[in-house]
Design a protein around this motif. Structure first.
Motif, short mmCIF file in Angstrom:
data_model
loop_
_atom_site.label_atom_id
_atom_site.label_comp_id
_atom_site.label_asym_id
_atom_site.label_seq_id
_atom_site.Cartn_x
_atom_site.Cartn_y
_atom_site.Cartn_z
N ILE A 124 0.84 -1.35 -0.22
CA ILE A 124 0.11 -0.14 0.09
C ILE A 124 1.02 1.19 0.27
CG2 ILE A 124 -1.58 1.17 1.46
CD1 ILE A 124 -2.34 -1.25 2.53
N ALA A 125 0.53 2.26 -0.66
CA ALA A 125 1.27 3.59 -0.50
C ALA A 125 0.23 4.63 -0.43
CB ALA A 125 1.97 3.88 -1.74
N LEU A 144 -2.76 4.21 -2.77
CA LEU A 144 -2.58 2.86 -3.81
C LEU A 144 -3.01 1.50 -3.17
CD1 LEU A 144 -1.72 1.72 -7.03
CD2 LEU A 144 0.63 1.37 -5.75
N TRP A 145 -3.93 0.87 -3.53
CA TRP A 145 -4.48 -0.14 -2.83
C TRP A 145 -4.26 -1.46 -3.78
CZ3 TRP A 145 -5.86 1.82 2.06
CH2 TRP A 145 -6.16 3.36 2.04
N LEU A 157 -13.39 -4.40 8.43
CA LEU A 157 -14.55 -3.54 8.67
C LEU A 157 -15.60 -4.34 9.52
CD1 LEU A 157 -14.55 -1.90 5.02
CD2 LEU A 157 -14.65 -0.62 7.00
N ALA A 158 -15.83 -5.56 9.06
CA ALA A 158 -16.70 -6.28 9.84
C ALA A 158 -16.42 -6.50 11.30
CB ALA A 158 -16.90 -7.80 9.18
N ASP A 159 -15.21 -6.32 11.39
CA ASP A 159 -14.45 -6.37 12.84
C ASP A 159 -14.61 -5.04 13.76
OD1 ASP A 159 -14.20 -9.18 12.95
OD2 ASP A 159 -11.78 -8.79 12.36
N GLY A 160 -14.94 -4.08 12.87
CA GLY A 160 -15.22 -2.66 13.38
C GLY A 160 -13.97 -1.81 13.24
N VAL A 161 -12.86 -1.72 12.45
CA VAL A 161 -11.88 -0.91 11.89
C VAL A 161 -12.52 -0.19 11.10
CG1 VAL A 161 -9.84 -0.75 10.72
CG2 VAL A 161 -10.31 -2.69 12.09
N ARG A 162 -12.19 1.23 11.58
CA ARG A 162 -12.98 2.18 10.65
C ARG A 162 -11.61 3.48 10.17
NH1 ARG A 162 -16.18 -0.67 10.40
NH2 ARG A 162 -18.35 -0.55 10.93
N LYS A 163 -10.43 3.59 11.27
CA LYS A 163 -9.58 4.36 10.80
C LYS A 163 -8.67 3.74 9.60
CE LYS A 163 -9.26 7.24 14.90
NZ LYS A 163 -8.25 7.81 15.98
N VAL A 164 -8.38 4.58 8.71
CA VAL A 164 -7.67 3.94 7.57
C VAL A 164 -6.20 3.52 8.01
CG1 VAL A 164 -6.53 4.53 5.20
CG2 VAL A 164 -8.80 5.63 5.90
N VAL A 165 -5.69 4.42 8.65
CA VAL A 165 -4.14 3.88 8.94
C VAL A 165 -4.14 2.80 10.11
CG1 VAL A 165 -3.12 6.21 8.46
CG2 VAL A 165 -4.14 5.59 10.91
N ALA A 166 -5.36 2.53 10.99
CA ALA A 166 -5.31 1.36 11.66
C ALA A 166 -5.43 0.11 10.86
CB ALA A 166 -6.67 1.29 12.48
N THR A 168 -3.77 0.09 7.27
CA THR A 168 -3.04 -0.08 6.55
C THR A 168 -1.66 -0.03 7.37
OG1 THR A 168 -2.58 2.42 6.83
CG2 THR A 168 -3.73 1.77 4.91
N ASP A 169 -1.54 0.03 8.55
CA ASP A 169 -0.25 0.04 9.47
C ASP A 169 -0.03 -1.82 9.62
OD1 ASP A 169 0.23 2.51 9.37
OD2 ASP A 169 -0.30 2.93 11.38
N ARG A 170 -1.23 -2.58 9.58
CA ARG A 170 -0.94 -3.96 9.61
C ARG A 170 -0.28 -4.59 8.52
NH1 ARG A 170 -7.28 -5.96 10.86
NH2 ARG A 170 -7.67 -4.70 12.79
N HIS A 171 -0.18 -3.64 7.48
CA HIS A 171 0.20 -4.58 6.02
C HIS A 171 1.67 -3.79 5.42
CE1 HIS A 171 -3.18 -6.90 5.66
NE2 HIS A 171 -4.28 -5.75 5.97
N GLY A 172 1.79 -2.67 6.16
CA GLY A 172 3.05 -2.07 5.67
C GLY A 172 2.69 -1.01 4.48
#
Length: 202
Positions: A124-125, A144-145, A157-166, A168-172
């Motif tokens: 991701i960028a 870029l996704w 999203l089903a687990d409740g994640v809403r913030k983009v960086v929360a 993206t930071d999982r994946h680098g």
């Protein structure tokens, strides 16, 4: 990496602007949304609009309109997911997103995001601008996704994640830094005061 498709994120409720489609507000002789379309369309292989509500109100644009598949106005990640699902149907490997209320974003957004992802070895960028006190400031609606991550995003999203960086930071995440010598290229119109400022810049 093949050319990505583009998705303009216009799914917000525009609460600070009094509601409605703030991208339709005029900036000179064209709307904010029209300016965003004009900037992104030459950089991508195809283009769609992420928006909720009656799609007929965008019929004049001639673009596919992608509603959120997640209820409750979950934010821009839902628009990213809608874009990834659409891109998968197009056979595309990536999407690039841009916000509909940001009329001055860079004309080289897409190549710089692609270059950052490849050079930094990240899936991701995100766009970023330098700040003398805080370093690089991320602009998470400009990214870029990869389509390959869409099921992971659906689960998040089903687990409740809403913030983009929360997410993206999982994946680098690679950062593509854009200069601000002529002003913030990611200035966005959220309030009537912002609109007045944008009209002074256009």
């Amino acid at each position: 990496m093949t050319a990505p498709v583009g998705v303009i994120l216009a799914g917000g409720r525009a609460a600070r602007m009094g509601g409605g489609d703030k991208g339709r507000l005029m900036l000179g002789d064209r709307s904010i949304l029209a300016r965003a379309i004009d900037r992104l369309s030459p950089q991508v292989a195809d283009l769609a609009l992420s928006a909720n509500g009656d799609p007929a109100r965008f019929a004049d644009l001639g673009l596919p309109v992608l509603p959120d598949s997640v209820a409750g106005w979950p934010g821009p990640l839902a628009g990213v997911l809608a874009g990834l699902d659409w891109a998968a149907g197009q056979g595309a490997g990536h999407i690039v997103t841009a916000a509909a209320d940001t009329p001055f974003f860079p004309a080289d957004l897409v190549p710089q995001l692609m270059l950052a992802a490849e050079a930094q070895g990240r899936p991701i960028a995100l766009a970023a601008t330098p700040d003398p006190d805080r370093g690089l400031i991320r602009h998470p609606t400009f990214g870029l996704w990869p389509v390959d991550l869409r099921e992971d995003l659906r689960r998040a999203l089903a687990d409740g994640v809403r913030k983009v960086v929360a997410w993206t930071d999982r994946h680098g995440t690679a950062l593509a830094a854009f200069p601000v010598d002529r002003g913030d290229p990611f200035f966005n119109v959220n309030t009537p005061a912002d609109l007045a400022a944008a009209r002074g810049l256009s």
